[in-house]
Design a protein around this motif. Structure first.
Motif, PDB file in Angstrom:
ATOM      1  N   ASN A  82       0.824  -1.207   0.000  1.00  0.00           N
ATOM      2  CA  ASN A  82       0.000   0.000   0.000  1.00  0.00           C
ATOM      3  C   ASN A  82       0.858   1.257   0.000  1.00  0.00           C
ATOM      4  O   ASN A  82       0.542   2.240  -0.650  1.00  0.00           O
ATOM      5  N   ARG A  83       1.967   1.178   0.710  1.00  0.00           N
ATOM      6  CA  ARG A  83       2.851   2.339   0.753  1.00  0.00           C
ATOM      7  C   ARG A  83       3.447   2.636  -0.613  1.00  0.00           C
ATOM      8  O   ARG A  83       3.535   3.785  -1.042  1.00  0.00           O
ATOM      9  N   ARG A  85       2.373   1.456  -3.630  1.00  0.00           N
ATOM     10  CA  ARG A  85       1.537   0.927  -4.713  1.00  0.00           C
ATOM     11  C   ARG A  85       1.659   1.705  -6.022  1.00  0.00           C
ATOM     12  O   ARG A  85       1.572   1.128  -7.099  1.00  0.00           O
ATOM     13  N   LEU A  86       1.891   3.015  -5.925  1.00  0.00           N
ATOM     14  CA  LEU A  86       2.000   3.799  -7.163  1.00  0.00           C
ATOM     15  C   LEU A  86       3.177   3.327  -8.002  1.00  0.00           C
ATOM     16  O   LEU A  86       3.124   3.369  -9.232  1.00  0.00           O
ATOM     17  N   SER A  91      -3.309   2.112  -8.387  1.00  0.00           N
ATOM     18  CA  SER A  91      -3.722   3.413  -7.876  1.00  0.00           C
ATOM     19  C   SER A  91      -4.358   3.333  -6.502  1.00  0.00           C
ATOM     20  O   SER A  91      -3.941   3.997  -5.571  1.00  0.00           O
ATOM     21  N   TYR A  92      -5.393   2.534  -6.395  1.00  0.00           N
ATOM     22  CA  TYR A  92      -6.205   2.559  -5.190  1.00  0.00           C
ATOM     23  C   TYR A  92      -5.628   1.633  -4.118  1.00  0.00           C
ATOM     24  O   TYR A  92      -4.826   0.766  -4.417  1.00  0.00           O
ATOM     25  N   PRO A  93      -6.056   1.835  -2.870  1.00  0.00           N
ATOM     26  CA  PRO A  93      -5.518   0.999  -1.797  1.00  0.00           C
ATOM     27  C   PRO A  93      -5.884  -0.456  -2.012  1.00  0.00           C
ATOM     28  O   PRO A  93      -6.942  -0.775  -2.558  1.00  0.00           O
ATOM     29  N   GLY A 108     -13.576   1.347  -5.264  1.00  0.00           N
ATOM     30  CA  GLY A 108     -12.580   2.228  -4.660  1.00  0.00           C
ATOM     31  C   GLY A 108     -11.390   1.528  -4.036  1.00  0.00           C
ATOM     32  O   GLY A 108     -10.558   2.165  -3.408  1.00  0.00           O
ATOM     33  N   VAL A 109     -11.317   0.193  -4.124  1.00  0.00           N
ATOM     34  CA  VAL A 109     -10.131  -0.510  -3.634  1.00  0.00           C
ATOM     35  C   VAL A 109      -9.681  -1.526  -4.686  1.00  0.00           C
ATOM     36  O   VAL A 109     -10.399  -1.806  -5.630  1.00  0.00           O
ATOM     37  N   ARG A 342     -22.886   1.224   5.411  1.00  0.00           N
ATOM     38  CA  ARG A 342     -22.199   2.481   5.708  1.00  0.00           C
ATOM     39  C   ARG A 342     -21.005   2.702   4.774  1.00  0.00           C
ATOM     40  O   ARG A 342     -20.786   3.788   4.253  1.00  0.00           O
ATOM     41  N   LEU A 343     -20.234   1.630   4.573  1.00  0.00           N
ATOM     42  CA  LEU A 343     -19.053   1.719   3.713  1.00  0.00           C
ATOM     43  C   LEU A 343     -19.455   2.077   2.292  1.00  0.00           C
ATOM     44  O   LEU A 343     -18.806   2.881   1.627  1.00  0.00           O
ATOM     45  N   GLN A 345     -22.014   3.757   1.429  1.00  0.00           N
ATOM     46  CA  GLN A 345     -22.395   5.165   1.436  1.00  0.00           C
ATOM     47  C   GLN A 345     -21.161   6.057   1.343  1.00  0.00           C
ATOM     48  O   GLN A 345     -21.095   6.998   0.569  1.00  0.00           O
ATOM     49  N   LEU A 346     -20.142   5.738   2.156  1.00  0.00           N
ATOM     50  CA  LEU A 346     -18.942   6.566   2.204  1.00  0.00           C
ATOM     51  C   LEU A 346     -18.125   6.465   0.928  1.00  0.00           C
ATOM     52  O   LEU A 346     -17.379   7.359   0.592  1.00  0.00           O
ATOM     53  N   ARG A 347     -18.230   5.350   0.227  1.00  0.00           N
ATOM     54  CA  ARG A 347     -17.429   5.193  -0.977  1.00  0.00           C
ATOM     55  C   ARG A 347     -18.218   5.554  -2.219  1.00  0.00           C
ATOM     56  O   ARG A 347     -17.695   5.480  -3.318  1.00  0.00           O
ATOM     57  N   GLY A 348     -19.483   5.892  -2.052  1.00  0.00           N
ATOM     58  CA  GLY A 348     -20.282   6.238  -3.226  1.00  0.00           C
ATOM     59  C   GLY A 348     -20.635   5.017  -4.057  1.00  0.00           C
ATOM     60  O   GLY A 348     -20.823   5.118  -5.273  1.00  0.00           O
TER      61      GLY A 348
END
Lengths: 465, 599
Positions: A82-83, A85-86, A91-93, A108-109, A342-343, A345-348
């Motif tokens: 993750n540190r 990854r780029l 891109s994403y975690p 998103g992951v 909830r997740l 919702q937060l991630r769209g």
């Protein structure tokens, strides 16, 4: 970078004090390896979360002032990935998954299997920036149960040995996961010794137990040479109640007061019958409800299956998932359902799919395992779950479900028996005597006593023999 | 250590945008383009102070945040040291909670994300700041973390930036709205911060002051006029309090604890014979205070070898223009890095074009470009070089304006400026907009337009109606990026025609200057035109003529109409005067002033 010292490898049969020796080395090496600036720590790597927790507890007890990070090899790989990854074009975690990974980005992951994590971490470990980071953050790395490492994992560990001073502990004979290729570690060690690039300490003295019976049985299984004497207590019976009686006997005896008792089984299937039988017999004897509190280390698979069923997660990953009515869910099921909503919702994430919710289930269960610390006087555990642990009294339930090559079964039994400190009792469940006698693994341990019918309770009479 | 780049996504009026930040730079641009948004972004991401204003819905792009809306600011920090390697800066790059090293390429102004350092790049780190909106409690959550890549920091693991790292960076923000008289008082947290950092709290003197105040030489309660009242109050008090000892009432200038004593101290300036409190000084004096603190702090940090980065909004507020450049110089001298936003062309022009950033906002996309990337001396075309050297202030001023006009040459520029001034100073209602006139050199309107177009797509060229003008027109309309609109005088007419048109109404009753100009000739438009053409370079005469003409209502009306129409055309609106003919040539709308023609 200063020259990195040669890795130290500690090998030895079960119970010879590898973990203790590891702690000793940590105590000796850490003061010089770690500078005073607080950002460095000793890195301790294990395979399973159970081992991780116990090792963490042990280190805090033995070296309370030391900066220590205890993690599993997969969590370590994940953190590294993750540190950076780029640099790997991700891109994403990244999130670990037990299902399809493929480094695909969704919700998103990026999903990766455990194997993919290791493989990518290996790629990273070639870069000098990464190496510098590891060596400056973790000048001392300790890795336990190295025999369980896959080829890829071992290559990752090999890379670590070029960054920091590493201490590895292993027992080849305890490799329960190895395939036909055998233990990758064994070959690695041979190579290193040949190149004289390793400090090898071989431990021989049994420390866990002084019981000759256990030591003899362990040696027999390890060397594949039949034991000469009586060694451990061994009984067989076709049905559970007779075997359960042996457990009841111990529980009622005064010598077991205040001691830990473990029932070690190859698989948790069918263990309930023996536990129920123990409870019934205790109730009869004590004339009151004799239920023992057995702490069950449930397997991850089992836990996951339960939650999957509760939440209605089916096998088609991309199909839509609908929340279940709250009243139908257990507390943990409800928690996970709310977390998934909830997740999203937060991630769209507008449509919740099966694979999304499955990911949340896995993540939550994983986190729970990583952080819960439970132990009890009476424990039921699988042989895998018992790795690196010890108990005062051990009952090994060896039922007809044990499959595998002879070598594998020997190792399983060896691992189970060597958990005991005070005494070990082998309870074999087979339908016929012939099955017992013809078993080559059991044969190494000598004659197994057939359990007679109980005169006291007619209900325990076996119908045959 | 310096900030080299800042990326802003979905924050306030910026949907996305990246700005490269030089060592000492100025940010300018038209109003409402996002200059202070950039400053706020840097302040949020790197400022240690508690936020002055709480976060609101408007801090999110679109102003209607959803649960998955995120406003993100990413700052890239570099120039750690000569040949810096990550191991040399363990508090940034070592340890589990540290940043992952990235690399800054100075030639392409880009961040490289390779694991190992690519050639010719230097060590850098990225700090991100992210805000989200919590619907249930109508509250905001923010997090400052080391950036590893895209992803939601609120639902995945990330490593927070420790305060020690921010302190090391030493970013000091001077916001646009400043409270003047509070700044040098002990009640000001900024002041106390500076004092504490320099170990300069006057503790022992405060103690002595406390003692003095406890037992002053002149006690109010002893004054005979008030003594009787006090005594009866004391007697009442005694009855109610049931003290054994006598209760006496005493008056002191402030509560006698250290904090109250410090806060009661009001800063004054001791002039040669009198003491005047800061708050009674003019705004200019007070705004200087802000800089006194900042500069003192900067000096402190410098002496201790610590990093100091100053980010200031409009430091020129309330300061005389002559001081603006001096201010800029002081800021540059005392900080490792400084970034200011400004509306002052004086301040802006004290920065070289390589350090001046022009900001544009196109429906949320922020574009920030350096005025020039190579030194001005290397510009080939004289006309362009002139813009950046001799006429820098006018250029910068024009770029900041609302309507940018590019005339054909200096005389055109002069006439327009005169007209503008005429209208502004005499018209009662004033004009809708104002013209910003680029100082074009003769025969370089096309080159000048191309250069100005880099910053202002809406720049409006103003061409003569003569053959030379026509050739400029064709060249302009043939460009790859032609002007959106273009203004031309009527056939055969140049700017002298404009002058004639303005002055025409005065012919019926000429003033002395006009009469002098037309000496011996009948007062006709034709003669006026000829006379003006003869005195093409007589600047003083032109000024006098225009000034005289401002008394004439019709002249004034014409001037107003022309300036107003230019503003409208520049903004893409329709001009009011019926004399404008509009035609389309290629991709340009050409507005021809048929009412302004050679008589």
């Amino acid at each position: 970078m200063n020259a990195v010292p040669k890795p130290t490898v500690i090998t030895g049969p079960a119970g010879t004090g590898k973990t203790t020796r590891m702690m000793e080395l940590v105590g000796a090496l850490a003061p010089t390896a770690l500078s005073d600036l607080g950002y460095q720590s000793v890195l301790v790597i294990t395979h399973m979360h159970g081992a991780r927790r116990r090792l963490e507890g042990l280190i805090h007890k033995v070296h309370p002032d030391l900066n220590v990070t205890v993690t599993t090899i997969h969590a370590f790989a994940l953190g590294l990935l993750n540190r950076w990854r780029l640099a790997l074009d991700i891109s994403y975690p990244i999130m670990a998954t037990e299902d399809a990974g493929g480094l695909l980005e969704k919700y998103g992951v990026v999903y990766a299997t455990f194997d993919e994590l290791i493989s990518k971490a290996k790629e990273l470990s070639q870069f000098s920036s990464v190496k510098n980071f590891i060596s400056s953050t973790y000048p001392l790395i300790v890795i336990d149960e190295v025999q369980d490492c896959s080829k890829d994992e071992l290559e990752l560990i090999d890379a670590l040995t070029s960054c920091s001073h590493c201490v590895l502990a292993a027992d080849e004979f305890q490799d329960l996961l190895g395939g036909d290729a055998g233990c990758a570690f064994a070959g690695w060690l041979v190579l290193r010794k040949h190149k004289e690039s390793v400090n090898h300490e071989e431990l021989v003295l049994p420390r866990r137990t002084s019981d000759i019976g256990i030591l003899d049985a362990a040696r027999a299984l390890r060397t594949n040479v039949a034991a000469s004497g009586r060694n451990i207590a061994k009984f067989w019976a076709p049905k559970e109640p007779l075997l359960a009686w042996k457990i009841v006997e111990l529980v009622l005896s005064t010598s077991a007061r205040g001691r830990t008792v473990a029932l070690i089984v190859p698989s948790l299937q069918g263990v309930d019958r023996i536990v129920d039988s123990v409870d019934r017999q205790l109730a009869k004897r004590l004339k009151r409800s004799g239920k023992l509190k057995w702490l069950r280390t449930t397997s991850a698979e089992y836990e996951k299956a339960i939650i999957y069923k509760e939440l209605g997660i089916c096998t088609i990953p991309s199909s839509e998932w609908k929340p279940r009515p709250e009243s139908s869910l257990s507390p943990s099921g409800l928690l996970i359902q709310n977390r998934a909503i909830r997740l999203a919702q937060l991630r769209g994430v507008t449509t919740l799919t099966m694979e999304f919710v499955a990911g949340v289930v896995q993540g939550t269960l994983h986190a729970n395992r990583a952080h819960s610390t439970r132990s009890g006087r009476y424990e039921i555990t699988t042989i895998h779950g018992a790795k690196n642990r010890e108990f005062d009294y051990v009952f090994v339930l060896w039922n007809y479900k044990v499959i595998g090559t002879e070598e594998k079964r020997r190792r399983l039994l060896y691992n189970a028996i060597t958990r005991a400190r005070v005494s070990c009792t082998l309870l074999v469940q087979r339908a016929k005597a012939s099955e017992v006698i013809n078993d080559s693994v059991l044969g190494l341990l000598g004659a197994i006593t057939a359990l007679p019918q109980k005169k006291a309770s007619a209900a325990n009479k076996t119908r045959k023999k | 250590m310096r900030i080299v780049q800042c990326s802003i996504t979905h924050f306030r009026g910026i949907e996305s945008g990246t700005i490269t930040i030089p060592d000492h730079g100025v940010v300018f641009g038209p109003n409402n383009v996002g200059k202070s948004t950039v400053i706020e972004a840097l302040a949020l991401a790197l400022g240690r102070e508690q936020m002055a204003q709480p976060l609101t819905d408007w801090d999110f792009w679109g102003g209607e945040p959803k649960p998955d809306s995120r406003a993100t600011i990413i700052c890239t920090i570099s120039h750690f040291a000569q040949d810096a390697r990550p191991e040399d800066f363990p508090d940034w790059f070592s340890g589990e909670r540290s940043a992952r090293p990235v690399w800054w390429d100075e030639t392409s102004n880009a961040v490289k994300i390779d694991a190992d350092c690519p050639k010719h790049c230097i060590l850098a780190a990225q700090i991100a700041f992210c805000i989200r909106y919590e619907e249930d409690s109508a509250d905001f959550e923010f997090i400052r973390y080391f950036y590893d890549g895209p992803g939601d920091p609120f639902t995945t693991d990330c490593r927070m930036v420790p305060n020690s790292v921010l302190q090391e960076l030493g970013v000091f923000i001077l916001p646009g709205n400043r409270q003047w008289d509070k700044l040098l008082s002990f009640g000001s947290s900024s002041f106390l911060k500076v004092l504490k950092a320099s170990g300069a709290i006057p503790g022992s003197t405060i103690d002595k002051l406390k003692m003095e105040l406890r037992n002053p030489q002149n006690k109010i309660e002893d004054d005979p006029s008030i003594a009787a009242v006090i005594k009866s109050a004391e007697q009442e008090l005694q009855q109610f309090l049931m003290f054994k000892d006598k209760a006496e009432i005493a008056y002191r200038p402030t509560m006698l604890d250290s904090r109250s004593v410090m806060q009661s101290l009001i800063p004054h300036v001791l002039h040669s014979t009198f003491l005047l409190p800061f708050s009674r000084h003019g705004a200019g004096m007070n705004s200087l205070q802000a800089f006194l603190i900042v500069l003192a702090f900067a000096e402190q940090r410098k002496q201790k070898g610590k990093n100091f980065i100053l980010i200031a909004e409009e430091p020129e507020l309330h300061l005389h223009p002559a001081l603006h450049a001096r201010l800029a110089n002081r800021i540059r001298a005392l900080s490792q890095q400084s970034l200011v936003t400004t509306h002052s062309p004086f301040l802006a022009s004290s920065y070289k074009p390589e350090a001046a950033i022009f900001v544009r906002n196109d429906a949320g996309i922020l574009e920030a470009s350096f005025l020039r990337t190579e030194p001005v001396a290397s510009i080939q075309k004289h006309a362009i070089r002139n813009l950046y050297l001799r006429s820098r202030e006018s250029l910068y001023s024009a770029l900041m304006g609302s309507s940018v006009i590019i005339p054909e040459g200096e005389s055109d520029a002069r006439w327009l400026t005169l007209l503008q001034r005429m209208v502004e100073s005499t018209a009662e209602e004033g004009v809708e907009g104002s013209l910003s006139i680029i100082p074009t050199l003769a025969a370089s309107v096309v080159d000048t337009f191309e250069e100005i177009y880099r910053f202002r797509h809406d720049a409006l060229p103003l061409i003569d109606g003569d053959p030379a003008g026509d050739s400029y027109k064709s060249r302009l309309t043939a460009l790859n990026s032609p002007p959106q609109r273009l203004v031309q005088y009527a056939n055969e007419t140049a700017v002298e025609g404009l002058g004639t048109w303005i002055l025409e109404p005065c012919l019926s009753n000429p003033g002395p200057v006009l009469a002098d100009l037309l000496t011996g000739q009948p007062a006709t438009s034709k003669n006026l035109f000829k006379a003006i053409c003869k005195e093409k370079s007589n600047i003083e005469l032109q000024e006098n003529l225009i000034w005289e003409a401002s008394a004439n209502v019709v002249s004034l009306e014409r001037a107003k109409s022309f300036v107003d129409d230019l503003c409208r055309i520049a903004a893409g609106e329709k001009p009011t005067n019926k004399g404008w003919a509009i035609a389309r040539e290629s991709r340009t709308d050409v507005y021809t002033a048929t009412h302004i023609c050679k008589p």
